[in-house]
Design a protein around this motif. Structure first.
Motif, PDB file in Angstrom:
ATOM      1  N   UNK A 146      -0.789   2.440   6.161  1.00 56.45           N
ATOM      2  CA  UNK A 146      -0.889   1.560   7.318  1.00 56.45           C
ATOM      3  C   UNK A 146       0.305   0.605   7.311  1.00 56.45           C
ATOM      4  N   UNK A 147       0.883   0.355   8.505  1.00 54.88           N
ATOM      5  CA  UNK A 147       2.091  -0.473   8.572  1.00 54.88           C
ATOM      6  C   UNK A 147       2.137  -1.273   9.863  1.00 54.88           C
ATOM      7  N   UNK A 148       3.036  -2.260   9.885  1.00 51.63           N
ATOM      8  CA  UNK A 148       3.359  -3.078  11.058  1.00 51.63           C
ATOM      9  C   UNK A 148       4.863  -3.310  10.982  1.00 51.63           C
ATOM     10  N   UNK A 149       5.631  -2.955  12.034  1.00 43.39           N
ATOM     11  CA  UNK A 149       7.083  -2.900  11.855  1.00 43.39           C
ATOM     12  C   UNK A 149       7.849  -3.322  13.098  1.00 43.39           C
TER      13      UNK A 149
ATOM     14  N   UNK B 244       4.228 -15.126   7.757  1.00 40.41           N
ATOM     15  CA  UNK B 244       5.343 -15.220   6.805  1.00 40.41           C
ATOM     16  C   UNK B 244       6.139 -13.917   6.842  1.00 40.41           C
ATOM     17  N   UNK B 245       7.102 -13.838   7.737  1.00 35.76           N
ATOM     18  CA  UNK B 245       7.943 -12.646   7.882  1.00 35.76           C
ATOM     19  C   UNK B 245       9.333 -12.964   7.330  1.00 35.76           C
ATOM     20  N   UNK B 246       9.396 -13.062   6.010  1.00 37.24           N
ATOM     21  CA  UNK B 246      10.609 -13.440   5.290  1.00 37.24           C
ATOM     22  C   UNK B 246      10.721 -12.577   4.047  1.00 37.24           C
ATOM     23  N   UNK B 247      11.895 -11.972   3.838  1.00 39.77           N
ATOM     24  CA  UNK B 247      12.183 -11.236   2.612  1.00 39.77           C
ATOM     25  C   UNK B 247      13.510 -11.751   2.072  1.00 39.77           C
TER      26      UNK B 247
ATOM     27  N   UNK C 174      14.128   3.394   0.851  1.00 42.88           N
ATOM     28  CA  UNK C 174      13.261   3.862   1.921  1.00 42.88           C
ATOM     29  C   UNK C 174      12.143   2.883   2.201  1.00 42.88           C
ATOM     30  N   UNK C 175      11.533   3.000   3.363  1.00 44.07           N
ATOM     31  CA  UNK C 175      10.479   2.088   3.781  1.00 44.07           C
ATOM     32  C   UNK C 175       9.293   2.134   2.822  1.00 44.07           C
ATOM     33  N   UNK C 176       8.840   0.950   2.403  1.00 46.36           N
ATOM     34  CA  UNK C 176       7.644   0.771   1.578  1.00 46.36           C
ATOM     35  C   UNK C 176       7.803   1.270   0.148  1.00 46.36           C
ATOM     36  N   UNK C 177       9.045   1.411  -0.316  1.00 49.29           N
ATOM     37  CA  UNK C 177       9.247   1.733  -1.729  1.00 49.29           C
ATOM     38  C   UNK C 177       9.088   0.450  -2.547  1.00 49.29           C
TER      39      UNK C 177
ATOM     40  N   UNK D 143      12.289  -4.159   9.882  1.00 48.21           N
ATOM     41  CA  UNK D 143      11.506  -5.121   9.096  1.00 48.21           C
ATOM     42  C   UNK D 143      10.058  -4.672   9.103  1.00 48.21           C
ATOM     43  N   UNK D 144       9.506  -4.333   7.934  1.00 52.83           N
ATOM     44  CA  UNK D 144       8.180  -3.738   7.889  1.00 52.83           C
ATOM     45  C   UNK D 144       7.234  -4.394   6.906  1.00 52.83           C
ATOM     46  N   UNK D 145       5.952  -4.376   7.257  1.00 49.43           N
ATOM     47  CA  UNK D 145       4.871  -4.827   6.386  1.00 49.43           C
ATOM     48  C   UNK D 145       3.950  -3.645   6.121  1.00 49.43           C
ATOM     49  N   UNK D 146       3.622  -3.436   4.839  1.00 47.08           N
ATOM     50  CA  UNK D 146       2.753  -2.332   4.416  1.00 47.08           C
ATOM     51  C   UNK D 146       1.649  -2.938   3.556  1.00 47.08           C
TER      52      UNK D 146
END
Length: 373
Positions: A27-30, A84-87, A305-308, A48-51
């Motif tokens: 499941x993701x939000x991107x 909190x969308x910060x990396x 890659x995404x979500x690694x 920019x993705x959240x998993x």
């Protein structure tokens, strides 16, 4: 876990906002954004993705200019609070929902920076859902909207600053389930007897309206998903309608032809032909300008890659000479190009996305990674 978003009337399930309704680890939000100008000399993109079920948040900022492409990557353990969308030094901030979004990459050891404000020029237009099963297992089910607008701000590479003033902008926001991260264990899936993908996507800004087109095809060139719409554009964000725009025109017939460069799977040009329900036709050609490899924002990347999982916080820089990469390498087949579009006397600017892996009869590809003849 209760978080600040639980104070809003936005719940879709009996769970708190921080807990997805599904336990699917994918499941993701991107967020995704890109930007370019009339010259077509550069193309920058942000992913920019959240998993949440993988406990990962990651982000990428990449710029292709001339014969070079630069990329900043970042990954962290996902925060619980959705605001909190910060990396690391990279952040995405919703200034005004559906109207303005700021992307900022603070000064960092990798010498890639930006401060860019997206301002909407269209409604967020929902595209058809992407749905895919693997032997009875739902592996992809997503919602996505696309929105056009413009950018103001700057980006900087190794101290060389590029001012961005009313540059073309395309963004999308998607969420749901899709294959990401390290592969799942257990018995391998049985997706089909002949794996592969054919995807073409083409939003074009014509000044007072945009055209948005996308299609998946099977190995023989038959569409498995296809759509195209005309969407009005507005010079003043306050004039953008709330909800769906009544001026949107759906196309009843959507045809396209991509002319691939010899020895590659990258488009050297393309033709689009749409027809609406009243029989009005929209035919235009595409001239590619600046190329961009999606590897720069994590797609098909073996390391970023995404979500690694990269640890509690990690960042990195990469760069590529675009004349030296092998365009038939798996990691480089997925690409975007800035394109200039011509429809009669009308000229537009946009982006052409292509990814073709495996056989595709209509394009003349016979093997898994052969190039155009």
């Amino acid at each position: 876990m209760i978080t600040s978003f639980d104070d809003y009337c936005i719940h879709q399930t009996a769970y708190p906002v921080a807990e997805p309704s599904t336990s699917d680890r994918n499941f993701y939000d991107r967020y995704w954004f890109n930007g370019f100008d009339d010259s077509g000399d550069y193309l920058f993109e942000i992913g920019f993705g959240l998993y949440p079920n993988r406990h990962i948040m990651d982000g990428h900022f990449s710029v292709a200019v001339g014969d070079k492409q630069y990329a900043f990557h970042a990954s962290r353990r996902a925060p619980k609070d959705r605001k909190e969308t910060v990396v690391g030094p990279l952040s995405v901030t919703i200034e005004k929902p559906m109207r303005q979004v700021r992307v900022k990459l603070e000064a960092n050891e990798h010498n890639i920076e930006c401060d860019l404000l997206f301002t909407a020029a269209s409604v967020p237009h929902r595209e058809p859902p992407n749905i895919m099963h693997d032997d009875g297992h739902l592996i992809m089910f997503t919602t996505r909207f696309t929105q056009l607008g413009h950018w103001d701000g700057y980006f900087s590479i190794d101290g060389k600053r590029t001012e961005v003033k009313k540059a073309y902008a395309v963004r999308d926001k998607s969420w749901g389930v899709r294959p990401v991260g390290e592969p799942q264990g257990g018995a391998p899936g049985l997706l089909n007897d002949e794996p592969g993908v054919y995807w073409v996507w083409n939003p074009i800004n014509w000044g007072d309206f945009c055209t948005q087109m996308g299609t998946f095809e099977d190995r023989d060139g038959r569409p498995t998903q296809v759509s195209a719409d005309l969407v009005p554009l507005y010079s003043n964000p306050d004039d953008i309608p709330e909800g769906e725009d009544p001026g949107i025109v759906a196309m009843k017939d959507v045809q396209h032809t991509v002319k691939f460069k010899k020895g590659t799977r990258m488009a050297g040009g393309a033709e689009m032909a749409f027809e609406d329900k009243d029989g009005k036709r929209y035919e235009y050609t595409l001239e590619p300008l600046q190329k961009f490899y999606m590897l720069g924002i994590g797609y098909n990347h073996f390391e970023w890659g995404h979500a690694y999982w990269k640890g509690e916080l990690a960042t990195a820089r990469e760069e590529w000479d675009l004349n030296e990469v092998n365009p038939l390498d798996y990691q480089f087949i997925h690409n975007h190009q800035v394109v200039r579009a011509k429809m009669g006397d009308k000229v537009g600017m946009g982006v052409l996305e292509t990814i073709v892996i495996g056989r595709h009869e209509r394009s003349g590809f016979k093997e898994f990674f052969d190039g155009a003849e």
